[in-house]
Scaffold this active site. Structure first.
Site, PDB file in Angstrom:
ATOM      1  N   LYS A   1       0.822  -1.211   0.000  1.00  0.00           N
ATOM      2  CA  LYS A   1       0.000   0.000   0.000  1.00  0.00           C
ATOM      3  C   LYS A   1       0.854   1.258   0.000  1.00  0.00           C
ATOM      4  O   LYS A   1       0.560   2.219  -0.718  1.00  0.00           O
ATOM      5  CB  LYS A   1      -0.920   0.017   1.233  1.00  0.00           C
ATOM      6  CG  LYS A   1      -1.845  -1.189   1.322  1.00  0.00           C
ATOM      7  CD  LYS A   1      -2.765  -1.110   2.530  1.00  0.00           C
ATOM      8  CE  LYS A   1      -2.067  -1.224   3.870  1.00  0.00           C
ATOM      9  NZ  LYS A   1      -1.631  -2.593   4.227  1.00  0.00           N
TER      10      LYS A   1
ATOM     11  N   ARG B   1      -9.279   0.616   9.247  1.00  0.00           N
ATOM     12  CA  ARG B   1      -8.896  -0.752   9.549  1.00  0.00           C
ATOM     13  C   ARG B   1      -9.939  -1.475  10.378  1.00  0.00           C
ATOM     14  O   ARG B   1      -9.747  -2.663  10.696  1.00  0.00           O
ATOM     15  CB  ARG B   1      -7.598  -0.735  10.360  1.00  0.00           C
ATOM     16  CG  ARG B   1      -6.355  -1.165   9.588  1.00  0.00           C
ATOM     17  CD  ARG B   1      -5.183  -0.905  10.506  1.00  0.00           C
ATOM     18  NE  ARG B   1      -4.031  -1.698  10.238  1.00  0.00           N
ATOM     19  CZ  ARG B   1      -2.965  -1.233   9.563  1.00  0.00           C
ATOM     20  NH1 ARG B   1      -2.966  -0.054   9.019  1.00  0.00           N
ATOM     21  NH2 ARG B   1      -1.918  -1.990   9.431  1.00  0.00           N
TER      22      ARG B   1
ATOM     23  N   ARG C   1      11.923  -1.284  11.436  1.00  0.00           N
ATOM     24  CA  ARG C   1      10.629  -1.372  12.104  1.00  0.00           C
ATOM     25  C   ARG C   1      10.567  -2.618  12.974  1.00  0.00           C
ATOM     26  O   ARG C   1      10.664  -3.737  12.492  1.00  0.00           O
ATOM     27  CB  ARG C   1       9.503  -1.403  11.068  1.00  0.00           C
ATOM     28  CG  ARG C   1       9.027  -0.022  10.682  1.00  0.00           C
ATOM     29  CD  ARG C   1       7.917  -0.081   9.682  1.00  0.00           C
ATOM     30  NE  ARG C   1       6.745  -0.819  10.150  1.00  0.00           N
ATOM     31  CZ  ARG C   1       5.585  -0.819   9.497  1.00  0.00           C
ATOM     32  NH1 ARG C   1       5.463  -0.136   8.365  1.00  0.00           N
ATOM     33  NH2 ARG C   1       4.569  -1.503   9.961  1.00  0.00           N
TER      34      ARG C   1
ATOM     35  N   ARG D   1      -0.113  -9.585  13.329  1.00  0.00           N
ATOM     36  CA  ARG D   1      -0.670  -8.488  12.517  1.00  0.00           C
ATOM     37  C   ARG D   1      -1.600  -9.027  11.447  1.00  0.00           C
ATOM     38  O   ARG D   1      -2.660  -8.449  11.185  1.00  0.00           O
ATOM     39  CB  ARG D   1       0.464  -7.689  11.869  1.00  0.00           C
ATOM     40  CG  ARG D   1       1.162  -6.781  12.870  1.00  0.00           C
ATOM     41  CD  ARG D   1       2.546  -6.429  12.428  1.00  0.00           C
ATOM     42  NE  ARG D   1       2.572  -5.626  11.216  1.00  0.00           N
ATOM     43  CZ  ARG D   1       3.665  -5.496  10.457  1.00  0.00           C
ATOM     44  NH1 ARG D   1       4.773  -6.116  10.774  1.00  0.00           N
ATOM     45  NH2 ARG D   1       3.625  -4.733   9.403  1.00  0.00           N
TER      46      ARG D   1
HETATM   47  P1  ADP Z   1       1.289  -2.402   7.843  1.00  0.00           P
HETATM   48  O1  ADP Z   1       0.151  -2.111   6.939  1.00  0.00           O
HETATM   49  O2  ADP Z   1       2.502  -2.857   7.084  1.00  0.00           O
HETATM   50  O3  ADP Z   1       0.939  -3.293   8.987  1.00  0.00           O
HETATM   51  P2  ADP Z   1       1.213   0.282   9.001  1.00  0.00           P
HETATM   52  O4  ADP Z   1       2.379   1.160   8.961  1.00  0.00           O
HETATM   53  O5  ADP Z   1       0.007   0.659   8.217  1.00  0.00           O
HETATM   54  O6  ADP Z   1       1.803  -1.103   8.533  1.00  0.00           O
HETATM   55  O7  ADP Z   1       0.722   0.055  10.516  1.00  0.00           O
HETATM   56  C1  ADP Z   1       1.611  -0.346  11.531  1.00  0.00           C
HETATM   57  C2  ADP Z   1       0.860  -0.523  12.857  1.00  0.00           C
HETATM   58  O8  ADP Z   1       0.257   0.730  13.254  1.00  0.00           O
HETATM   59  C3  ADP Z   1      -0.304  -1.502  12.850  1.00  0.00           C
HETATM   60  O9  ADP Z   1       0.101  -2.840  13.033  1.00  0.00           O
HETATM   61  C4  ADP Z   1      -1.167  -0.958  14.007  1.00  0.00           C
HETATM   62  O10 ADP Z   1      -0.626  -1.325  15.245  1.00  0.00           O
HETATM   63  C5  ADP Z   1      -1.019   0.536  13.874  1.00  0.00           C
HETATM   64  N1  ADP Z   1      -2.063   1.135  13.017  1.00  0.00           N
HETATM   65  C6  ADP Z   1      -1.872   1.738  11.822  1.00  0.00           C
HETATM   66  N2  ADP Z   1      -3.035   2.171  11.308  1.00  0.00           N
HETATM   67  C7  ADP Z   1      -4.000   1.826  12.205  1.00  0.00           C
HETATM   68  C8  ADP Z   1      -5.419   1.977  12.257  1.00  0.00           C
HETATM   69  N3  ADP Z   1      -6.097   2.569  11.256  1.00  0.00           N
HETATM   70  N4  ADP Z   1      -6.095   1.502  13.333  1.00  0.00           N
HETATM   71  C9  ADP Z   1      -5.441   0.904  14.332  1.00  0.00           C
HETATM   72  N5  ADP Z   1      -4.111   0.712  14.346  1.00  0.00           N
HETATM   73  C10 ADP Z   1      -3.383   1.169  13.305  1.00  0.00           C
END
Ligand code: ADP
Length: 190
Positions: free
Chosen positions: A15, A90, A135, A147
């Site tokens: 994404k 999400r 990360r 995740r």
């Molecule tokens: P990825 O899609 O690779 O898991 P992101 O950078 O989008 O990575 O998200 C990393 C972490 O941040 C998630 O595993 C979660 O803990 C938190 N996070 C990100 N966006 C949200 C969201 N919309 N709602 C809840 N937690 C979120």
């Protein structure tokens, strides 16, 4: 009318990469809740401290936290041509909150592009990314599995929400970055 696109898919679906292509070519504003949360952690804010433990455990942070961050960014960019939502919504509660926020601006979501990648490839991509991204949540297979489980339990149902509005489009997220990008542009009709 703004062009608002939700990019959707499990962790490692690509994404972030495809968001960069879309903002470059369409002049849209990128809204990544993951990036916003990591910025809060880097700045050592109370919000960042609250989020850090959950993120490192592979769990979602509370809806009110991410909805507040998104509201703030939408208010900061009233003249945007549109937004790419990356990693948000999400949960169903987040999807409903986003619709309400956009409605308040007289705007709406154009489509949700769901990127499909087989699970073994997701794990490989994330472990590879963990080697140089630093990360913490990308470096351990158990956290990655957590995740993906959060995604399946809480996030996958969001696709149904957009399907009911006839806004859900599925694209194959495997192949070259350029191939996938072409599929996304075609699916979004832009
Ligand atoms: P990825 O899609 O690779 O898991 P992101 O950078 O989008 O990575 O998200 C990393 C972490 O941040 C998630 O595993 C979660 O803990 C938190 N996070 C990100 N966006 C949200 C969201 N919309 N709602 C809840 N937690 C979120």
């Amino acid at each position: 009318m703004m062009m608002n696109i939700v990019l959707f898919g499990p962790p490692g679906a690509g994404k972030g990469t495809q968001s960069q292509n879309l903002i470059r070519d369409l002049g849209l504003v990128h809204l990544s809740t993951g990036d916003l949360l990591r910025a809060q952690i880097a700045a050592g804010t109370p919000l960042g401290l609250e989020a850090q433990g959950l993120m490192n455990a592979g769990l979602l942070v509370p809806d009110h936290v991410v909805i507040g961050m998104i509201r703030h960014r939408l208010e900061e960019c009233p003249d945007a041509a549109g937004f790419i939502f990356d990693g948000f919504p999400r949960t169903l509660a987040q999807a409903e909150a986003l619709d309400a926020l956009l409605e308040g601006l007289g705007q709406s979501i154009r489509c949700m592009i769901s990127m499909v990648v087989p699970q073994p490839e997701l794990v490989q991509r994330l472990l590879l990314r963990g080697k140089d991204s630093g990360r913490a949540d990308d470096q351990n297979e158990a956290i990655i599995a957590q995740r993906i489980q959060e995604y399946q339990a809480k996030t996958a149902p969001v696709a149904q929400y957009y399907a009911q509005q006839n806004k859900w489009k599925e694209v194959d997220g495997t192949g070259s970055i350029q191939e996938i990008y072409s599929r996304i542009r075609e699916a979004a009709g832009c």
